[in-house]
Design a protein around this motif. Structure first.
Motif, mmCIF file in Angstrom:
data_model
loop_
_atom_site.group_PDB
_atom_site.id
_atom_site.type_symbol
_atom_site.label_atom_id
_atom_site.label_comp_id
_atom_site.label_asym_id
_atom_site.label_seq_id
_atom_site.Cartn_x
_atom_site.Cartn_y
_atom_site.Cartn_z
ATOM 1 N N ILE A 131 -150.103 45.550 34.768
ATOM 2 C CA ILE A 131 -151.293 46.383 34.551
ATOM 3 C C ILE A 131 -150.953 47.676 33.799
ATOM 4 C CG2 ILE A 131 -152.404 45.455 36.608
ATOM 5 C CD1 ILE A 131 -151.757 48.079 38.044
ATOM 6 N N GLY A 132 -149.673 47.865 33.473
ATOM 7 C CA GLY A 132 -149.280 49.028 32.697
ATOM 8 C C GLY A 132 -149.180 50.320 33.476
ATOM 9 N N ALA A 133 -149.020 50.237 34.804
ATOM 10 C CA ALA A 133 -148.887 51.456 35.605
ATOM 11 C C ALA A 133 -147.498 52.062 35.421
ATOM 12 C CB ALA A 133 -149.123 51.139 37.088
ATOM 13 N N LYS A 134 -147.415 53.369 35.558
ATOM 14 C CA LYS A 134 -146.134 54.058 35.424
ATOM 15 C C LYS A 134 -145.342 53.913 36.719
ATOM 16 C CE LYS A 134 -143.981 58.510 34.343
ATOM 17 N NZ LYS A 134 -144.199 59.944 34.041
ATOM 18 N N VAL A 135 -144.184 53.243 36.632
ATOM 19 C CA VAL A 135 -143.321 53.029 37.795
ATOM 20 C C VAL A 135 -142.170 54.027 37.723
ATOM 21 C CG1 VAL A 135 -141.877 51.382 39.034
ATOM 22 C CG2 VAL A 135 -143.938 50.584 37.856
ATOM 23 N N VAL A 136 -142.120 54.964 38.668
ATOM 24 C CA VAL A 136 -141.095 56.014 38.631
ATOM 25 C C VAL A 136 -139.787 55.558 39.267
ATOM 26 C CG1 VAL A 136 -142.791 57.861 38.553
ATOM 27 C CG2 VAL A 136 -141.981 57.041 40.764
ATOM 28 N N SER A 137 -139.852 54.610 40.190
ATOM 29 C CA SER A 137 -138.644 54.065 40.808
ATOM 30 C C SER A 137 -139.000 52.737 41.476
ATOM 31 C CB SER A 137 -138.043 55.042 41.826
ATOM 32 O OG SER A 137 -138.983 55.323 42.843
ATOM 33 N N GLN A 138 -137.968 52.002 41.870
ATOM 34 C CA GLN A 138 -138.199 50.682 42.450
ATOM 35 C C GLN A 138 -137.063 50.305 43.387
ATOM 36 O OE1 GLN A 138 -138.083 48.920 38.482
ATOM 37 N NE2 GLN A 138 -136.388 47.605 39.152
ATOM 38 N N ALA A 139 -137.365 49.387 44.291
ATOM 39 C CA ALA A 139 -136.361 48.817 45.192
ATOM 40 C C ALA A 139 -136.732 47.353 45.398
ATOM 41 C CB ALA A 139 -136.327 49.560 46.526
ATOM 42 N N VAL A 140 -135.883 46.459 44.947
ATOM 43 C CA VAL A 140 -136.151 45.024 45.055
ATOM 44 C C VAL A 140 -134.957 44.339 45.708
ATOM 45 C CG1 VAL A 140 -137.699 45.006 43.069
ATOM 46 C CG2 VAL A 140 -135.269 44.593 42.720
ATOM 47 N N GLN A 141 -135.162 43.065 46.050
ATOM 48 C CA GLN A 141 -134.117 42.257 46.691
ATOM 49 C C GLN A 141 -133.588 42.948 47.952
ATOM 50 O OE1 GLN A 141 -133.747 39.255 45.641
ATOM 51 N NE2 GLN A 141 -134.880 39.520 43.729
ATOM 52 N N LEU A 142 -134.513 43.262 48.846
ATOM 53 C CA LEU A 142 -134.127 43.919 50.097
ATOM 54 C C LEU A 142 -133.533 42.955 51.109
ATOM 55 C CD1 LEU A 142 -137.162 46.333 50.651
ATOM 56 C CD2 LEU A 142 -134.943 46.866 49.650
ATOM 57 N N GLY A 143 -133.724 41.661 50.905
ATOM 58 C CA GLY A 143 -133.220 40.692 51.867
ATOM 59 C C GLY A 143 -134.186 40.490 53.017
ATOM 60 N N ASP A 144 -133.659 40.011 54.142
ATOM 61 C CA ASP A 144 -134.498 39.700 55.300
ATOM 62 C C ASP A 144 -134.641 40.855 56.266
ATOM 63 O OD1 ASP A 144 -134.909 37.095 54.417
ATOM 64 O OD2 ASP A 144 -133.078 36.362 55.378
ATOM 65 N N ARG A 145 -133.971 41.990 55.995
ATOM 66 C CA ARG A 145 -134.107 43.135 56.876
ATOM 67 C C ARG A 145 -134.216 44.409 56.034
ATOM 68 N NH1 ARG A 145 -129.294 43.428 60.714
ATOM 69 N NH2 ARG A 145 -129.702 41.187 60.840
ATOM 70 N N PRO A 146 -135.022 45.377 56.478
ATOM 71 C CA PRO A 146 -135.143 46.627 55.712
ATOM 72 C C PRO A 146 -133.840 47.409 55.771
ATOM 73 C CG PRO A 146 -136.312 46.785 57.806
ATOM 74 C CD PRO A 146 -135.863 45.369 57.673
ATOM 75 N N GLN A 147 -133.439 47.971 54.643
ATOM 76 C CA GLN A 147 -132.205 48.729 54.555
ATOM 77 C C GLN A 147 -132.540 50.132 54.059
ATOM 78 O OE1 GLN A 147 -129.020 46.453 52.549
ATOM 79 N NE2 GLN A 147 -130.387 44.694 52.636
ATOM 80 N N MET A 148 -132.307 51.117 54.931
ATOM 81 C CA MET A 148 -132.687 52.480 54.612
ATOM 82 C C MET A 148 -131.979 53.001 53.367
ATOM 83 S SD MET A 148 -134.600 55.015 55.318
ATOM 84 C CE MET A 148 -135.191 54.935 57.010
ATOM 85 N N GLU A 149 -130.713 52.581 53.162
ATOM 86 C CA GLU A 149 -129.973 53.093 52.009
ATOM 87 C C GLU A 149 -130.601 52.651 50.696
ATOM 88 O OE1 GLU A 149 -127.704 49.469 53.639
ATOM 89 O OE2 GLU A 149 -128.729 51.240 54.410
ATOM 90 N N LYS A 150 -131.309 51.508 50.687
ATOM 91 C CA LYS A 150 -131.993 51.058 49.479
ATOM 92 C C LYS A 150 -133.349 51.730 49.295
ATOM 93 C CE LYS A 150 -129.885 46.490 48.877
ATOM 94 N NZ LYS A 150 -130.148 45.041 48.701
ATOM 95 N N LEU A 151 -133.893 52.298 50.373
ATOM 96 C CA LEU A 151 -135.223 52.895 50.304
ATOM 97 C C LEU A 151 -135.179 54.399 50.029
ATOM 98 C CD1 LEU A 151 -136.855 51.138 53.404
ATOM 99 C CD2 LEU A 151 -137.099 50.499 51.000
#
Length: 295
Positions: A131-151
């Motif tokens: 949709i052309g939105a401005k993405v300032v940052s991203q976090a993908v491939q988190l796996g099966d559990r949330p990881q604070m260091e990636k967030l």
């Protein structure tokens, strides 16, 4: 029996698909229980840090955190933290939250606000790019559990924009886990922090009548705790979304398994009818030939 061979091939294909969807259903059921445990385990930390932050805010009223800064009138710039899944095959989970996000974005843009976003999950990142939105940052491939260091990195990027006054509001978009059959898309105002968000829980409801000794100083301590609290809110949303993902995938795979079973039953019925018709035809030809010879 060319048609019979085709039907047998289809039946075999449906049976293989049924085995795969059944296996995915069982795996999702196992993962769902684990994600629910992690989701519940994260809640006491969020409650405790909210209590501490609320006590500090009450004890030091002369300082107001930039995360509680409110803008009069319509916001000129709005940020979104979009939490989706990395994988598909989970029904309408991502579709529902992205539809709610689109509606909120349209409302913000119709009021003249610019939109920026943080994408957590491949599906949301792909949608924002389309949709052309401005993405300032991203976090993908988190796996099966949330990881604070990636967030922490993506969350800090949008927190810095808000603290610097480049954003007037930040919304958190995720799917809330209600139960195995129900997952609710949520678009909540994350920043500025509303006073009711910092209300103490029942366990920490006592009011403090004294101030604290700060090291290095009150501003630094309060800002650091506010940051930890906001990160805890995002972490909780990611945990909720992962629990919703596994529940939705389990339900979707069960429906796919049931549909495959119904298709197999229908195809077997068609195959048996064709086979019976072929046998009847052969018997009729044999009887007809025998009658012609005897006649």
């Amino acid at each position: 029996m060319a048609a019979g061979k085709e039907i047998r091939a289809k039946i075999k294909s449906f049976e293989n698909t049924k085995k795969i969807t059944k296996a995915m259903e069982m795996v999702s059921a196992s993962k769902m229980r684990k994600t629910q445990d992690r989701m519940r385990a994260a809640r006491p930390y969020g409650d405790k840090i909210r209590n501490i932050t609320a006590h500090l805010a009450e004890a030091n009223p002369e300082y107001r955190s930039p995360y509680m800064r409110k803008v009069e009138g319509n916001p000129k710039a709005v940020g979104f933290i979009v939490v989706t899944t990395d994988k598909g095959l989970c029904g309408g989970l991502n579709t529902n939250i992205l539809r709610a996000l689109t509606q909120q974005m349209k409302e913000a843009q119709s009021a003249g606000a610019q939109v920026q976003a943080v994408a957590i999950g491949n599906k949301g990142l792909g949608f924002l790019n389309r949709i052309g939105a401005k993405v300032v940052s991203q976090a993908v491939q988190l796996g099966d559990r949330p990881q604070m260091e990636k967030l922490i990195g993506p969350v800090k990027a949008i927190l810095d924009l808000f603290a610097a006054g480049q954003l007037d509001a930040v919304y958190l978009c995720y799917t809330k886990f209600v139960n195995t059959m129900t997952q609710e898309p949520k678009v909540e105002l994350l920043l500025p922090l509303a006073p009711e968000r910092l209300e103490t829980t029942r366990e920490g409801a006592s009011q403090y009548a004294w101030d604290y000794i700060y090291e290095p100083e009150a501003r630094v301590v309060i800002d650091a705790l506010m940051t930890r609290y906001i990160e805890a809110l995002v972490y909780g949303a990611v945990a909720e979304n992962m629990a919703s993902e596994q529940a939705a995938r389990m339900v979707a795979m069960k429906a796919a398994t049931d549909n495959a079973g119904n298709l197999i039953a229908e195809m077997k019925l068609i195959y048996n009818k064709q086979r019976q018709a072929a046998i009847t035809k052969e018997l009729s030809e044999i009887v007809g030939g025998a009658a012609a010879i005897s006649g």
